[in-house]
Design an enzyme around this catalytic site. Structure first.
Site, PDB file in Angstrom:
ATOM      1  N   CYS A 195      11.420  24.193  50.301  1.00  0.00           N
ATOM      2  CA  CYS A 195      10.102  23.566  50.148  1.00  0.00           C
ATOM      3  C   CYS A 195       9.523  23.680  48.730  1.00  0.00           C
ATOM      4  O   CYS A 195      10.000  23.007  47.821  1.00  0.00           O
ATOM      5  CB  CYS A 195       9.145  24.121  51.201  1.00  0.00           C
ATOM      6  SG  CYS A 195       7.777  22.964  51.574  1.00  0.00           S
ATOM      7  N   GLU A 246      12.090  24.195  57.319  1.00  0.00           N
ATOM      8  CA  GLU A 246      11.653  25.535  56.926  1.00  0.00           C
ATOM      9  C   GLU A 246      11.070  26.242  58.152  1.00  0.00           C
ATOM     10  O   GLU A 246      10.404  25.612  58.973  1.00  0.00           O
ATOM     11  CB  GLU A 246      10.570  25.344  55.851  1.00  0.00           C
ATOM     12  CG  GLU A 246       9.957  26.598  55.281  1.00  0.00           C
ATOM     13  CD  GLU A 246       8.880  26.268  54.240  1.00  0.00           C
ATOM     14  OE1 GLU A 246       8.490  25.076  54.107  1.00  0.00           O
ATOM     15  OE2 GLU A 246       8.424  27.199  53.552  1.00  0.00           O
ATOM     16  N   LYS A 259      13.053  32.300  49.812  1.00  0.00           N
ATOM     17  CA  LYS A 259      12.196  31.413  49.006  1.00  0.00           C
ATOM     18  C   LYS A 259      11.569  32.188  47.843  1.00  0.00           C
ATOM     19  O   LYS A 259      10.951  33.241  48.042  1.00  0.00           O
ATOM     20  CB  LYS A 259      11.109  30.849  49.919  1.00  0.00           C
ATOM     21  CG  LYS A 259      10.239  29.752  49.322  1.00  0.00           C
ATOM     22  CD  LYS A 259       9.253  29.251  50.397  1.00  0.00           C
ATOM     23  CE  LYS A 259       8.451  28.062  49.938  1.00  0.00           C
ATOM     24  NZ  LYS A 259       7.495  27.616  51.004  1.00  0.00           N
TER      25      LYS A 259
END
Lengths: 294, 294
Positions: free
Chosen positions: B166, B61, B132
């Site tokens: 994540c 990430e 995200k």
């Protein structure tokens, strides 16, 4: 963590504030076709759990009958209505010993169908009946019918308790449903078959319980079977997992045992995991529409 | 298992039949504020992965920028548009080495906002950009904006690949969304902070990856960070998990390393787990309505 107010503030929604309590999973060996023998074994295990200080006791899936039915005729002969001898025994034990008991049983429904069910009873009697919604393997094959009701979540004197059965646990949607209704502890009767796995690896049944606990900050107690039945070996993987997803109990695979842990269910009301994160409030429900369409 | 036809029959829906291929996660140490240095380190790691035979390479990430920004000004100065130097480097590497690369980067959006994004590139160029959807801790605090698009799932020469970032992995709904779109391998750039855990326990970040893999019969590759950055220790828990939920790679916590596994993604197209069970077909979508309401 920034949610002290959630765990120490006034209770709402009927949530309990019982403080630390003991939870037990009775990992017993059962025999299909011997309901009286099974009930005697379960009574002894529940009494032992109460003697060890447990207030919440979880028994396996289909605890009254065993699992490995030859056919529907054998299952029907063993299944009982909701007010049958098995549930009455558990109600009596809960009343005598002041327990919450969650137990699986083969239910002869009013509709003529047979369900893989569980009850939650306490000293006041029957509090909830749940019918397994996700059926495993031969259960589907002209044996059991699937339930379609949401997992029950019940306020008890010892905490807010949800109920699922075995393969239900492998559907994170269903675990989440119970958690969103405020379950602090999910009690799960299971019969986990023994499968091979790589050396040193924990069974994925337990991994899935751990994940379900941590993504919801909810305790989970799974009561499994020990031993063998008509050639089927059981995993014997009973476990109690905390709201961080870590087992509180040794993983004693296979043996008959009483799995015991002391838990403070208030921890499961605090969903925060960082200064700005909350495992439920961070969800994006509007984005999850695929889950109800596929 | 009774699904040989699913894994050996003719391909449909653009699914690939590439046979066993190597996947790599590059667990590298990065430094906030040193994008040229980070890109050099990533180039070296990707080249090493290709030399080891990898065809799919996952980077962490925010791989171009590092993670521990002081404030929005520092983040804005480091963020790049989708056609910036970082994505162009990964496109060039994918073209030169015939790779699929999935990498996280700080994206300066056309709308003036900054996103915690990832791209999937192959030898033909950019195939997908993902922002995200579930932001972690300080990311929410006047740094990043959350995306609202579904996880991309892309047919590549090496298999059908989904992308999450994540904390997204901690929402089983989101992992399921990618799996229901047919992802055979979920590639996840992550930056997992190091937290304490009980002795002998695997980090729950990895437990959640294992559970997401097994409940979907999907491979998952997570590329984590190594080392420390402005006082933040990283877990360094990069892992590649098979469709049964077991790690294919050693869990080498903390070190800079190249995590490599050979996978046959066709296994992820066979969703059966018993004669009568299928992890997706057994779902009960009509019962999961709580998930889109709460």
């Amino acid at each position: 963590m920034s949610n002290g107010a959630m765990s120490s503030g006034p209770m709402s929604n009927g949530q309990s504030s019982a403080g630390p309590i003991r939870v037990a999973c009775c990992q017993v060996s059962l025999a299909v076709g011997d309901t009286p023998g099974n009930l005697a074994r379960l009574r002894a295990a529940v009494t032992r759990a109460a003697d060890a200080g447990a207030r919440i006791v979880v028994l396996p899936e289909l605890a009254n009958t065993g699992y490995m039915f030859e056919d529907l005729a054998e299952l029907r002969a063993a299944a009982e209505p909701l007010d049958g001898a098995s549930v009455r025994q558990w109600e009596a034990l809960a009343r005598e010993l002041d327990l919450v008991i969650v137990a699986g049983f083969a239910e002869a429904g009013d509709d003529g169908l047979v369900y893989n069910s569980a009850v939650l009873v306490d000293k006041t009697g029957l509090r909830a009946r749940y019918r397994k919604a996700h059926l495993w393997d031969r259960e589907k094959d002209n044996l059991f019918s699937a339930g379609s009701d949401a997992p029950p979540v019940v306020d008890t004197a010892f905490g807010r308790i949800g109920v699922l059965i075995c393969y239900d646990l492998e559907f994170p949607e269903w675990v989440r449903s119970a958690a969103l209704e405020g379950a602090e502890l999910l009690c799960c009767p299971v019969n986990w078959p023994l499968y091979p796995r790589p050396a040193g690896e924990r069974p994925t049944e337990i991994v899935k319980v751990q994940a379900g606990a941590t993504v919801n900050r909810m305790f989970i107690a799974a009561a499994d079977r020990a031993g063998q039945e008509r050639g089927q070996d059981w995993l014997g993987g009973s476990v109690i997992v905390d709201a961080d997803g870590f087992p509180l109990t040794p993983i004693s695979l296979g043996e008959e045992t009483l799995v015991l842990a002391t838990v403070d269910l208030a921890e499961a009301r605090a969903k925060g995991i960082s200064d700005r994160n909350d495992v439920h409030a961070d969800r994006r429900p509007a984005l999850y529409t695929r889950l109800t369409q596929h």
